[in-house]
Structure formats: C-alpha cells, structure tokens
Design a protein around this motif. Structure first.
Motif, PDB file in Angstrom:
ATOM      1  N   ILE A  74     -11.452 -34.084  77.387  1.00  0.00           N
ATOM      2  CA  ILE A  74     -11.463 -33.270  76.164  1.00  0.00           C
ATOM      3  C   ILE A  74     -10.383 -32.202  76.293  1.00  0.00           C
ATOM      4  CG2 ILE A  74     -12.774 -31.748  74.645  1.00  0.00           C
ATOM      5  CD1 ILE A  74     -15.341 -32.949  75.759  1.00  0.00           C
ATOM      6  N   ILE A  75      -9.571 -32.082  75.262  1.00  0.00           N
ATOM      7  CA  ILE A  75      -8.630 -30.976  75.127  1.00  0.00           C
ATOM      8  C   ILE A  75      -8.943 -30.295  73.806  1.00  0.00           C
ATOM      9  CG2 ILE A  75      -6.217 -30.302  74.875  1.00  0.00           C
ATOM     10  CD1 ILE A  75      -5.469 -32.741  76.563  1.00  0.00           C
ATOM     11  N   ASP A  82     -10.782 -30.423  79.831  1.00  0.00           N
ATOM     12  CA  ASP A  82     -11.675 -31.037  80.814  1.00  0.00           C
ATOM     13  C   ASP A  82     -11.240 -32.488  81.013  1.00  0.00           C
ATOM     14  OD1 ASP A  82     -13.364 -28.743  80.982  1.00  0.00           O
ATOM     15  OD2 ASP A  82     -14.388 -29.387  79.152  1.00  0.00           O
ATOM     16  N   ARG A  83     -11.027 -32.871  82.247  1.00  0.00           N
ATOM     17  CA  ARG A  83     -10.652 -34.253  82.590  1.00  0.00           C
ATOM     18  C   ARG A  83      -9.459 -34.730  81.760  1.00  0.00           C
ATOM     19  NH1 ARG A  83     -15.850 -33.599  82.122  1.00  0.00           N
ATOM     20  NH2 ARG A  83     -15.855 -34.415  79.995  1.00  0.00           N
ATOM     21  N   GLU A  84      -8.439 -33.909  81.652  1.00  0.00           N
ATOM     22  CA  GLU A  84      -7.315 -34.235  80.781  1.00  0.00           C
ATOM     23  C   GLU A  84      -6.498 -35.432  81.265  1.00  0.00           C
ATOM     24  OE1 GLU A  84      -3.800 -31.570  80.898  1.00  0.00           O
ATOM     25  OE2 GLU A  84      -5.111 -30.281  82.085  1.00  0.00           O
ATOM     26  N   VAL A  89      -8.883 -39.482  76.109  1.00  0.00           N
ATOM     27  CA  VAL A  89      -9.004 -38.019  75.979  1.00  0.00           C
ATOM     28  C   VAL A  89      -9.108 -37.651  74.497  1.00  0.00           C
ATOM     29  CG1 VAL A  89      -7.914 -35.791  76.402  1.00  0.00           C
ATOM     30  CG2 VAL A  89      -7.681 -37.615  78.094  1.00  0.00           C
ATOM     31  N   TRP A  90     -10.139 -36.898  74.166  1.00  0.00           N
ATOM     32  CA  TRP A  90     -10.333 -36.406  72.803  1.00  0.00           C
ATOM     33  C   TRP A  90      -9.617 -35.063  72.654  1.00  0.00           C
ATOM     34  CZ3 TRP A  90     -12.991 -39.260  69.151  1.00  0.00           C
ATOM     35  CH2 TRP A  90     -13.673 -40.384  69.639  1.00  0.00           C
ATOM     36  N   VAL A  91      -8.913 -34.900  71.547  1.00  0.00           N
ATOM     37  CA  VAL A  91      -8.162 -33.678  71.273  1.00  0.00           C
ATOM     38  C   VAL A  91      -8.744 -33.045  70.009  1.00  0.00           C
ATOM     39  CG1 VAL A  91      -5.902 -32.663  70.901  1.00  0.00           C
ATOM     40  CG2 VAL A  91      -6.125 -34.716  72.319  1.00  0.00           C
ATOM     41  N   LEU A  92      -9.260 -31.829  70.136  1.00  0.00           N
ATOM     42  CA  LEU A  92     -10.038 -31.197  69.077  1.00  0.00           C
ATOM     43  C   LEU A  92      -9.392 -29.911  68.588  1.00  0.00           C
ATOM     44  CD1 LEU A  92     -13.535 -31.491  70.839  1.00  0.00           C
ATOM     45  CD2 LEU A  92     -12.453 -33.178  69.331  1.00  0.00           C
TER      46      LEU A  92
END
Length: 265
Positions: A74-75, A82-84, A89-92
């Motif tokens: 998550i970015i 987190d865990r980039e 990877v989810w980008v919010l």
C-alpha cells in the motif's frame, strides 16, 4: 497472489476489481459526511491542506486491504508506504483536490490505483458527490458508471481543449514549455486535479499537461485514460511507472500526443 488458471497479470488485475469498488464505496462513506461542513483544516509538512475526510477515507481503505489482501503493498498519500516492493501494490489518494473539497467544489476525486511490478494496471476515479465512477483495467475499455467511455478524436493542436490544475505547478522551464503549447491550443481551462483526466476519458478535454505529480496523483489515472483510447506518458513520451519524474502528458489521440510532446520534450 499467484495467477489463477495461468492468467496474465493484466487479466488477473480484473480479479481485484470487486474489491476496488468496495474500497471506493468505503471512501465515499467516509468523505461525504464532511462535504460542505465546517471541518478543521490542517497543514502538512509541504504546506498542503489535509482534513479528517482525507485521513478517514484512507484509513477505511487500508483496513479493507489489510483484511482482504494482507500480502499486498500500500502506498497512500496520508499514511505512507507498506510493503512497497510487493508484486501488487495499491496506491491510494483519498481526496485528490483537497482544496476543492474544502471550498465545496464537487471536482475532487478519490483515486485507487493498483500496480503490478510498479506498472499501473487498474484504476478508479471516484467523484463521491456526483456519484460518478470511472474504472480502467489494462487491456479493457474504460467505463463511467458501467458505460463504456472514449476520448475524443481531435488530432490538431488548434482544435484541442487543454487542461491543467494551475500555473503554480508549472514553474520555470516547465511553465515556458507549457506556455508554448498553450499558445497553439484552442483554449485552456484551469483547475480540476484528477477530474481533468476523467473528463478527457469521456471526450471533454483533449489534452491535459502537468508537472510535479506524485505516484498517488497519477497511478489510478493511467488505466482509465488508456482504456478510453487516450495516451498518458511523461513529457518525454515514456510510460508512467512508480519511479516516473512527475511530468504528465495526456492526449486523446496519438497525433495530438506527438504534437504536444514536440513542444514539451
């Protein structure tokens, strides 16, 4: 997550779409109670404003992802990375256009992007107040509330409707190059943040040009624009990815993209 039934990364991205809609729904529920309310405004380290709506929406989305896909990265704009380095990877960006949100303009958006090995493969642009949701998945046609959308067929700069968020985001040489492009276009409309890209995907704008964007600003936009037939690159014409320089050139057609790039690159 392995690909079921030997799916490609692009087709596997579509498997995450139901969850992406749930993320957008959760963000809407967190944001709307604060819209046009007298909420407190804080300034972040970079002097940009942030509100309880920004933070609450990202927290709601992160909670869903932690419960459903704990191995994904998550970015987020508000709560970091987190865990980039994960495969997915989810980008919010919970409220892209916070200033518009604060003053009550319904042009802010929630942006939800999904990267596979650093490349955008799924994106949602959600406007909570107007209940408009653009969805893009790599190699699929983009939609607005379930209906297919397409960028315009304009190919000449002299006919192009150009959009950008504001001159303050185009300093120095970037501003000079933009001005050279602007002089060739039909007209320019300022303001709009991510909503500019959604409107380009539905044929409103023909060009959107910006600089200084961060990953959370553009990751969700790429699949939506490209799935509508448009092109979205940096000013040099390179595909956008997690380490791009933040310059963005979006065009409705390949001809328009080439003409704009000649002035910007």
């Amino acid at each position: 997550m392995p690909f079921p039934n030997n799916e490609s990364p692009m087709s596997a991205a579509a498997d995450f779409l139901p969850l992406a809609h749930r993320l957008a729904d959760a963000a809407r529920a967190a944001i709307l109670p604060y819209y046009r309310s007298r909420l407190a405004i804080d300034d972040k380290a970079d002097a940009s404003p942030v509100t309880l709506a920004d933070r609450g929406a990202e927290q709601a989305m992160r909670a869903l992802l932690a419960a459903e896909l704990p191995g994904h990265g998550i970015i987020g704009e508000e709560f970091g990375r987190d865990r980039e380095d994960a495969e997915w990877v989810w980008v919010l960006d919970p409220v892209d256009g916070t200033k518009s949100f604060i003053v009550g303009r319904p042009t802010f958006c929630t942006l939800i992007g999904l990267l596979h090995h650093g490349k955008p493969v799924l994106g949602i642009i959600d406007q909570p107040v107007l209940q408009e949701r653009w969805v893009g998945v790599a190699d699929q046609t983009s939609t607005l509330n379930g209906q297919a959308v397409h960028s315009s067929a304009i190919t000449a700069l002299g006919e192009a409707r150009l959009g950008s968020t504001g001159t303050q985001y185009l300093p120095g040489q970037a501003g000079e190059r933009f001005a050279a492009l602007q002089a060739q276009c039909r007209f320019t409309v300022w303001g709009g943040d991510a909503y500019l890209y959604a409107l380009l995907a539905t044929g409103g704008y023909d060009l959107v040009v910006e600089s200084g964007l961060k990953l959370h600003d553009f990751a969700a936009l790429v699949p939506v624009v490209q799935g509508a037939g448009g092109l979205m690159t940096d000013w040099q014409g390179n595909a956008l990815h997690k380490d791009s320089d933040g310059s963005v050139l979006v065009a409705a057609t390949a001809e328009l993209h080439a003409a704009a790039k000649a002035l910007l690159a």
